[in-house]
Write a protein that holds these residues in place. Structure first.
Motif, PDB file in Angstrom:
ATOM      1  N   ASN A 343      44.597  33.746  41.018  1.00  0.00           N
ATOM      2  CA  ASN A 343      45.236  33.615  39.711  1.00  0.00           C
ATOM      3  C   ASN A 343      44.908  34.802  38.766  1.00  0.00           C
ATOM      4  OD1 ASN A 343      46.125  31.450  40.542  1.00  0.00           O
ATOM      5  ND2 ASN A 343      44.384  29.993  39.516  1.00  0.00           N
ATOM      6  N   GLN A 344      43.946  35.141  38.740  1.00  0.00           N
ATOM      7  CA  GLN A 344      43.457  36.448  37.909  1.00  0.00           C
ATOM      8  C   GLN A 344      44.331  37.705  38.176  1.00  0.00           C
ATOM      9  OE1 GLN A 344      39.334  37.595  37.683  1.00  0.00           O
ATOM     10  NE2 GLN A 344      39.698  38.907  36.255  1.00  0.00           N
ATOM     11  N   LEU A 347      47.754  37.066  37.281  1.00  0.00           N
ATOM     12  CA  LEU A 347      47.994  37.361  35.864  1.00  0.00           C
ATOM     13  C   LEU A 347      48.094  38.960  35.526  1.00  0.00           C
ATOM     14  CD1 LEU A 347      45.725  34.416  34.238  1.00  0.00           C
ATOM     15  CD2 LEU A 347      48.518  34.840  34.346  1.00  0.00           C
ATOM     16  N   GLN A 348      47.211  39.578  36.420  1.00  0.00           N
ATOM     17  CA  GLN A 348      47.340  41.185  35.991  1.00  0.00           C
ATOM     18  C   GLN A 348      48.622  41.667  36.209  1.00  0.00           C
ATOM     19  OE1 GLN A 348      43.907  42.289  38.144  1.00  0.00           O
ATOM     20  NE2 GLN A 348      42.253  41.879  36.533  1.00  0.00           N
ATOM     21  N   ASP A 351      50.988  40.763  33.807  1.00  0.00           N
ATOM     22  CA  ASP A 351      50.738  41.579  32.752  1.00  0.00           C
ATOM     23  C   ASP A 351      51.525  43.041  32.786  1.00  0.00           C
ATOM     24  OD1 ASP A 351      49.619  42.011  30.003  1.00  0.00           O
ATOM     25  OD2 ASP A 351      48.292  43.463  31.022  1.00  0.00           O
TER      26      ASP A 351
END
Length: 425
Positions: A343-344, A347-348, A351
């Protein structure tokens, strides 16, 4: 003042204190007891069978008595078994002293309640109670004294002998044997002694029903524990995917739960029967007879090891269930961490894509300023050229174009700031 109303269970619970007592208070007497194990189908058939028999039916239909001055028959319903008892006080003491000490007098074909009794015979025992001290050779013909139990009970008011063997010979064959010498039993002591002796034998043997189950469970647990160790090792070494480990773990967990459901009732029943056996043995108040084991010592040497095996199997089953839970927690934690990392990363990436989209949007905005200015300039040109000369028109184009560009940029800039402010709110 009107009398207070009785509680609906007042009489029932008072009578319960006297339920299941054997109505035998004096010797000589000869007793035969049977235990029948019943499944659900046999239990329904038994209900129909018992309802058709003569006698006094107890409250809730759990007991049946047919008592006469010289004997009687008693049926009692328990959880997973039923007991039948027949006794006679019509005993020729002189003849029994010379003959069989009362054994073989009460047997199956003299008990009409057993003619069509449903279920399977699990235990049968004969008990002879006489005011007579038998000679050793006379007793040896009926009970194996080399491996027999002999002790005084009820503070010396009676002496008992039994070899805990199944005797097949004679008309009373197919049963265990207990000889009781009445040395001065009083009041209801004989009734309580008979009930204790019968229940000790019944509950002792019923407790042992859990022993074969425990042995089979121990053999299965050995393989299940090896499977769990292999799953844990693969998870630690990352030798298999998380999906594969989870599938193996869930399969093993389901098998364990199936075993728990299959054996839990028997384990609980075994513990209850063993405790009841201990309680009844304590009620005998035994004292040793030289050269023999007491009943408590004999049963303890044989029953306790079996109960330890049952308890060990139960503990191991609970232990493997707990260990599977811990391994499942570890696997869930690993999967959760993996998901968080994914998930991280997602998200990166989102972004980064968002920033690229913003740059493209800014570029498009800049281009849109020129596009708008171009269209506005053409409109102004069409309006001015007919009114002024070409030289004058060219002089006017520069400030007009600059003004149009400035106005378009300011409009787009303020619009963008307004949208960003609303989004932040």
């Amino acid at each position: 003042m009107p009398p207070a109303e009785d509680h609906s269970l007042r009489t029932t619970l008072s009578d319960l204190m006297h339920a299941r007592a054997i109505p035998i208070f004096a010797s000589p007497v000869l007793v035969r007891s049977w235990v029948y194990l019943l499944n659900d189908e046999a239990r329904a058939a038994e209900r129909a069978w018992i309802d058709g028999l003569p006698g006094e039916h107890g409250a809730e239909g759990w007991t049946l008595h047919d008592i006469s001055p010289t004997g009687g028959m008693i049926w009692e319903r328990h959880g997973e078994f039923s007991t039948y008892l027949s006794y006679t006080t019509a005993v020729n003491l002189a003849a029994e002293r010379r003959g069989g000490l009362g054994f073989g007098r009460v047997h199956d074909d003299q008990f009409p309640w057993l003619d069509e009794a449903p279920g399977k015979v699990f235990r049968s025992v004969e008990i002879a109670v006489l005011r007579y001290a038998p000679k050793a050779d006379q007793l040896q013909n009926k009970i194996d004294l080399n491996q027999a139990v002999c002790c005084d009970v009820f503070d010396g008011a009676a002496r008992i002998w039994s070899d805990f063997r199944l005797h097949e010979e004679g008309p009373g064959g197919g049963s265990g044997r207990i000889y009781v010498q009445d040395k001065g039993l009083r009041n209801d002591e004989l009734s309580r002694l008979l009930q204790s002796l019968i229940e000790i034998g019944h509950y002792r043997k019923l407790a042992l029903l859990g022993f074969p189950v425990a042995r089979d469970l121990m053999a299965w647990l050995k393989g299940a524990e090896a499977q769990l160790a292999a799953v844990t090792a693969d998870m630690a070494a990352r030798a298999a995917s998380q999906e594969q480990i989870l599938e193996r773990l869930m399969t093993l967990s389901a098998e364990v739960e199936l075993r728990v459901n299959a054996v839990r009732y028997r384990q609980g029943a075994t513990e209850a029967y063993a405790q009841l056996t201990e309680d009844r043995l304590a009620s005998l108040r035994e004292s040793r007879v030289e050269g023999f084991s007491t009943m408590h010592e004999f049963i303890e040497r044989r029953l306790h090891p079996a109960m330890r095996t049952c308890q060990a199997a139960s503990r191991r089953l609970d232990d493997i269930s707990t260990r599977i839970g811990r391994v499942s927690d570890l696997l869930r934690a690993r999967i959760s961490i993996s998901l968080e990392i994914q998930n991280q990363s997602l998200l990166q990436n989102m972004d980064l894509r968002s920033k690229l989209q913003m740059k493209l949007s800014a570029l498009v905005e800049g281009l849109s300023v020129f596009a708008v200015s171009y269209y506005v300039f053409n409109l102004v040109k069409y309006m001015i050229e007919p009114l002024v000369s070409v030289k004058t028109a060219h002089l006017l184009y520069v400030p007009i174009i600059a003004a149009i560009l400035a106005l378009a940029w300011l409009f787009i800039y303020h619009r963008k700031k307004r949208i960003e402010t609303q989004a932040a709110v």
